[in-house]
Design an enzyme around this catalytic site. Structure first.
Site, PDB file in Angstrom:
ATOM      1  N   LYS A  98       0.842  -1.212   0.000  1.00 16.66           N
ATOM      2  CA  LYS A  98       0.000   0.000   0.000  1.00 16.66           C
ATOM      3  C   LYS A  98       0.872   1.255   0.000  1.00 16.66           C
ATOM      4  CE  LYS A  98      -1.641   1.502   4.079  1.00 16.66           C
ATOM      5  NZ  LYS A  98      -1.491   2.872   4.542  1.00 16.66           N
ATOM      6  N   ASN A  99       1.889   1.258   0.856  1.00 10.63           N
ATOM      7  CA  ASN A  99       2.669   2.488   1.014  1.00 10.63           C
ATOM      8  C   ASN A  99       3.594   2.768  -0.171  1.00 10.63           C
ATOM      9  OD1 ASN A  99       1.369   2.912   3.380  1.00 10.63           O
ATOM     10  ND2 ASN A  99       3.109   2.409   4.718  1.00 10.63           N
ATOM     11  N   ARG A 135      -4.900  10.631   4.720  1.00 11.02           N
ATOM     12  CA  ARG A 135      -3.807  11.548   4.998  1.00 11.02           C
ATOM     13  C   ARG A 135      -2.802  11.623   3.848  1.00 11.02           C
ATOM     14  NH1 ARG A 135      -0.639  13.960   8.707  1.00 11.02           N
ATOM     15  NH2 ARG A 135       1.256  13.527   7.560  1.00 11.02           N
ATOM     16  N   CYS A 178      -3.971  12.407  13.684  1.00  9.02           N
ATOM     17  CA  CYS A 178      -4.619  11.109  13.669  1.00  9.02           C
ATOM     18  C   CYS A 178      -4.297  10.421  14.964  1.00  9.02           C
ATOM     19  CB  CYS A 178      -4.179  10.295  12.462  1.00  9.02           C
ATOM     20  SG  CYS A 178      -2.484   9.794  12.589  1.00  9.02           S
ATOM     21  N   ARG A 185       1.324  14.317  13.491  1.00  9.50           N
ATOM     22  CA  ARG A 185       1.727  14.173  12.094  1.00  9.50           C
ATOM     23  C   ARG A 185       1.767  15.503  11.330  1.00  9.50           C
ATOM     24  NH1 ARG A 185      -0.486   8.411   9.976  1.00  9.50           N
ATOM     25  NH2 ARG A 185       1.498   8.393   8.885  1.00  9.50           N
ATOM     26  N   PRO A 186       2.740  16.331  11.647  1.00  8.83           N
ATOM     27  CA  PRO A 186       2.877  17.623  10.960  1.00  8.83           C
ATOM     28  C   PRO A 186       3.322  17.450   9.506  1.00  8.83           C
ATOM     29  CG  PRO A 186       4.747  17.234  12.422  1.00  8.83           C
ATOM     30  CD  PRO A 186       3.798  16.098  12.639  1.00  8.83           C
ATOM     31  N   ILE A 187       3.202  18.528   8.708  1.00  8.68           N
ATOM     32  CA  ILE A 187       3.652  18.466   7.308  1.00  8.68           C
ATOM     33  C   ILE A 187       4.656  19.578   6.999  1.00  8.68           C
ATOM     34  CG2 ILE A 187       1.628  17.276   6.359  1.00  8.68           C
ATOM     35  CD1 ILE A 187       0.646  20.083   5.436  1.00  8.68           C
ATOM     36  N   ASP A 188       5.279  20.106   8.074  1.00  5.37           N
ATOM     37  CA  ASP A 188       6.214  21.222   7.888  1.00  5.37           C
ATOM     38  C   ASP A 188       7.355  20.883   6.920  1.00  5.37           C
ATOM     39  OD1 ASP A 188       6.800  19.421  10.060  1.00  5.37           O
ATOM     40  OD2 ASP A 188       8.522  20.682  10.532  1.00  5.37           O
ATOM     41  N   LEU A 189       7.834  19.643   6.952  1.00  4.52           N
ATOM     42  CA  LEU A 189       8.969  19.294   6.083  1.00  4.52           C
ATOM     43  C   LEU A 189       8.558  19.272   4.612  1.00  4.52           C
ATOM     44  CD1 LEU A 189      10.487  16.440   8.273  1.00  4.52           C
ATOM     45  CD2 LEU A 189      11.285  18.807   8.087  1.00  4.52           C
ATOM     46  N   ASP A 216       5.387   0.517  12.045  1.00  7.15           N
ATOM     47  CA  ASP A 216       4.135  -0.137  11.660  1.00  7.15           C
ATOM     48  C   ASP A 216       4.034  -1.578  12.168  1.00  7.15           C
ATOM     49  OD1 ASP A 216       3.248   2.132  10.448  1.00  7.15           O
ATOM     50  OD2 ASP A 216       3.634   1.485   8.401  1.00  7.15           O
ATOM     51  N   VAL A 221       9.240   6.870  16.634  1.00 12.58           N
ATOM     52  CA  VAL A 221       8.806   7.557  15.409  1.00 12.58           C
ATOM     53  C   VAL A 221       7.539   8.384  15.638  1.00 12.58           C
ATOM     54  CG1 VAL A 221       8.169   7.260  12.978  1.00 12.58           C
ATOM     55  CG2 VAL A 221       9.904   5.777  14.002  1.00 12.58           C
ATOM     56  N   ARG A 265      -7.831  -1.040   5.936  1.00 18.48           N
ATOM     57  CA  ARG A 265      -7.074   0.019   5.250  1.00 18.48           C
ATOM     58  C   ARG A 265      -5.688  -0.468   4.830  1.00 18.48           C
ATOM     59  NH1 ARG A 265      -6.097   4.359   8.599  1.00 18.48           N
ATOM     60  NH2 ARG A 265      -4.826   4.912   6.825  1.00 18.48           N
TER      61      ARG A 265
HETATM   62  C1  UD1 Z   1       4.731   6.684   6.342  1.00 14.80           C
HETATM   63  C2  UD1 Z   1       3.836   5.480   6.217  1.00 14.80           C
HETATM   64  C3  UD1 Z   1       3.389   4.995   7.587  1.00 14.80           C
HETATM   65  C4  UD1 Z   1       4.607   4.777   8.495  1.00 14.80           C
HETATM   66  C5  UD1 Z   1       5.512   5.994   8.500  1.00 14.80           C
HETATM   67  C6  UD1 Z   1       6.820   5.777   9.261  1.00 14.80           C
HETATM   68  C7  UD1 Z   1       2.763   5.848   4.079  1.00 14.80           C
HETATM   69  C8  UD1 Z   1       1.520   6.124   3.318  1.00 14.80           C
HETATM   70  N1  UD1 Z   1       2.687   5.818   5.414  1.00 14.80           N
HETATM   71  O1  UD1 Z   1       3.936   7.714   6.944  1.00 14.80           O
HETATM   72  O2  UD1 Z   1       2.695   3.766   7.431  1.00 14.80           O
HETATM   73  O3  UD1 Z   1       4.169   4.530   9.815  1.00 14.80           O
HETATM   74  O4  UD1 Z   1       5.853   6.367   7.150  1.00 14.80           O
HETATM   75  O5  UD1 Z   1       7.485   4.684   8.755  1.00 14.80           O
HETATM   76  O6  UD1 Z   1       3.798   5.585   3.492  1.00 14.80           O
HETATM   77  N2  UD1 Z   1       7.266  14.508  10.454  1.00 14.80           N
HETATM   78  C9  UD1 Z   1       7.471  15.836  10.734  1.00 14.80           C
HETATM   79  N3  UD1 Z   1       7.213  16.741   9.731  1.00 14.80           N
HETATM   80  C10 UD1 Z   1       6.768  16.393   8.498  1.00 14.80           C
HETATM   81  C11 UD1 Z   1       6.580  15.025   8.228  1.00 14.80           C
HETATM   82  C12 UD1 Z   1       6.829  14.090   9.229  1.00 14.80           C
HETATM   83  O7  UD1 Z   1       7.858  16.189  11.842  1.00 14.80           O
HETATM   84  O8  UD1 Z   1       6.565  17.263   7.656  1.00 14.80           O
HETATM   85  C13 UD1 Z   1       7.511  13.479  11.518  1.00 14.80           C
HETATM   86  C14 UD1 Z   1       6.238  12.729  11.907  1.00 14.80           C
HETATM   87  O9  UD1 Z   1       5.491  13.433  12.877  1.00 14.80           O
HETATM   88  C15 UD1 Z   1       6.791  11.440  12.454  1.00 14.80           C
HETATM   89  C16 UD1 Z   1       8.057  11.227  11.610  1.00 14.80           C
HETATM   90  O10 UD1 Z   1       8.346  12.467  10.998  1.00 14.80           O
HETATM   91  O11 UD1 Z   1       7.154  11.577  13.802  1.00 14.80           O
HETATM   92  C17 UD1 Z   1       7.916  10.164  10.539  1.00 14.80           C
HETATM   93  O12 UD1 Z   1       6.790  10.458   9.720  1.00 14.80           O
HETATM   94  P1  UD1 Z   1       6.775  10.130   8.161  1.00 14.80           P
HETATM   95  O13 UD1 Z   1       7.983   9.312   7.836  1.00 14.80           O
HETATM   96  O14 UD1 Z   1       6.557  11.387   7.410  1.00 14.80           O
HETATM   97  O15 UD1 Z   1       5.481   9.225   8.048  1.00 14.80           O
HETATM   98  P2  UD1 Z   1       4.429   9.230   6.881  1.00 14.80           P
HETATM   99  O16 UD1 Z   1       5.091   9.483   5.581  1.00 14.80           O
HETATM  100  O17 UD1 Z   1       3.274  10.072   7.269  1.00 14.80           O
END
Ligand code: UD1
Length: 422
Positions: free
Chosen positions: A25-26, A95, A119, A124-128, A308, A330, A400
């Site tokens: 899926k991922n 998401r 969630c 789960r921020p998106i700042d990066l 996961d 994580v 899912r």
């Molecule tokens: C993906 C996987 C999810 C898995 C996760 C970690 C998909 C669809 N989902 O989620 O199943 O659990 O990787 O292996 O592929 N973070 C920030 N800022 C950002 C983005 C992330 O601080 O902009 C932090 C998150 O809060 C978290 C960490 O980075 O603590 C890892 O998150 P990330 O690797 O981005 O996970 P996803 O891509 O959402």
């Protein structure tokens, strides 16, 4: 697959037989998003039949792509796109729709998405994602929960991710493939799904180097063509099944797996007393069900132990005699399964992001709630070894990420039923 779905499990049967693991899926989600970059038709094979995939297909259609979806094959013709705004009701359902931003911006110079909410496993921020897109030349406005990004044309940049985010690495890789010049992403995520996305993009004519290492170098190209591509097997599904067999005892052969994607997990299973034989794309798991505690499981970005699989592995440790320690590094709130496992008789104490698991001789069936996808799978696994009947409520979460999980386990001899309510 309704919100009221429940899964009932009768414990005590060893798992035996052979099972084929479905596509990841991922890996499929970003690859389907990336089809928006192509000026030709893309055919993606081995796509799992899951709710999140259907949402992604609906999003591609809402944007104007023509999509044929006959699982496990998705054919996308994104030559004519009519919108660059992801409809909010679809965005809310998944998401991962956040990573439509990269491809839309790269090809159409505009993207509008709604901000994904938090969630159950953390904020789960998106700042990066946003900082990286800004570095590539996007101007970003946030108004009333919408994120509007535009650019005259993206340009290459040197980006460093504070944390190796999987989603941000994917989003920025997709944005950078059509940018002018070279992009370097430092501290990139190294997950196999990143490598799969890079391989797909390169198949279409992109120039992505270093996938699977911590620095990605992406040389922008003028355009991408269409192509055919098969998704890698789902390492989390394979890992969940391997953990299940280890707990119940038995002898199961997993087909369509990449054991080399599961290094940390297989090491911990072997430490727990499980016998595992691996080939290139096959794996045999044998266990007498007598497990040992493992000193420490610490989740970390790949190649570390996958977050996961933390919940499913904790289900295993809850019946492994001795004290095991599980550290979740994580996500900040990923211990929702603990209270449910304890309702089944597990002895687990949580201190911030560390769980101390004292293995008990047996679990007892109970009615428990799946708070999220992997927590739900963990509870089904616990049910497989519990005395009596376990009912896992909110089982739609499990759907899912696992294609027909109950059927998959029944095929191996487990006594698992879905109780649907209309
Ligand atoms: C993906 C996987 C999810 C898995 C996760 C970690 C998909 C669809 N989902 O989620 O199943 O659990 O990787 O292996 O592929 N973070 C920030 N800022 C950002 C983005 C992330 O601080 O902009 C932090 C998150 O809060 C978290 C960490 O980075 O603590 C890892 O998150 P990330 O690797 O981005 O996970 P996803 O891509 O959402």
């Amino acid at each position: 697959m309704k919100a009221l779905d429940r899964i009932a499990v009768e414990g005590g049967t060893p798992l035996e037989g052979t099972v084929r693991v479905h596509g990841a899926k991922n890996a499929a989600l970003p690859i389907l998003a990336a089809t928006l970059l192509a000026e030709g038709v893309c055919v993606v094979e081995d796509v799992p039949d899951l709710q999140d995939i259907r949402v992604m297909v609906d999003i591609l259609r809402a944007l104007g792509a023509s999509v044929d979806y006959s699982p496990p094959v998705v054919r996308v013709d994104a030559r004519r796109i009519s919108r660059t705004e992801v409809p909010e009701e679809l965005m809310r359902q998944m998401r991962s729709s956040i990573f439509l931003m990269g491809p839309l911006l790269a090809r159409y110079c505009h993207a509008r998405v709604s901000r994904p909410g938090g969630c159950t496993i953390g904020s789960r921020p998106i700042d990066l994602h946003l900082k990286g897109l800004a570095a590539l030349g996007a101007s970003i406005d946030e108004v009333h929960g919408y994120i509007d990004c535009q650019t005259r044309r993206l340009h290459g940049a040197a980006i460093y991710l504070d944390t190796p985010s999987v989603g941000a690495t994917e989003n920025l890789m997709m944005a950078a493939v059509l940018a002018e010049g070279t992009t370097v992403i430092g501290n990139a995520a190294r997950e196999p799904e990143i490598v799969d996305l890079a391989n797909f993009l390169n198949r279409l004519g992109a120039r992505v180097e270093g996938a699977g290492e911590d620095t990605l170098v992406i040389s922008g190209v003028q355009g991408l063509i269409g192509g055919r591509y098969a998704i890698i097997p789902d390492r989390i599904v394979a890992g969940t099944l391997a953990i299940a067999v280890s707990m119940t005892g038995g002898d199961v052969t997993l087909e369509n797996v990449r054991p080399n994607h599961l290094g940390a997990v297989l090491t911990k299973l072997r430490e727990g007393g499980v016998e595992i034989e691996t080939g290139r794309d096959i794996m045999r798991v044998r266990s007498d069900g007598k497990l040992r505690a493992v000193e420490q499981v610490r989740t970390a970005p790949y190649p570390g132990f996958p977050t996961d699989l933390q919940a499913p592995f904790m289900a295993l440790l809850s019946v492994a005699p001795g004290m095991s320690i599980v550290a979740e590094t994580v996500f900040e709130e990923r211990f929702k399964h603990v209270s449910e496992l304890c309702r089944m008789g597990a002895n687990i104490r949580v201190d911030l992001r560390t769980a101390f698991v004292q293995g008990v001789p047996r679990l007892t069936g109970a009615v428990v709630q799946a708070s999220d996808l992997r927590a739900g799978a963990a509870l089904v696994l616990a049910g497989l070894v519990a005395e009596g009947t376990t009912v896992v409520e909110q089982a739609h979460h499990i759907d899912r990420g696992y294609q027909q999980f109950d059927e998959m386990l029944r095929g191996l001899g487990a006594r698992v039923r879905r109780l649907s309510q209309s």
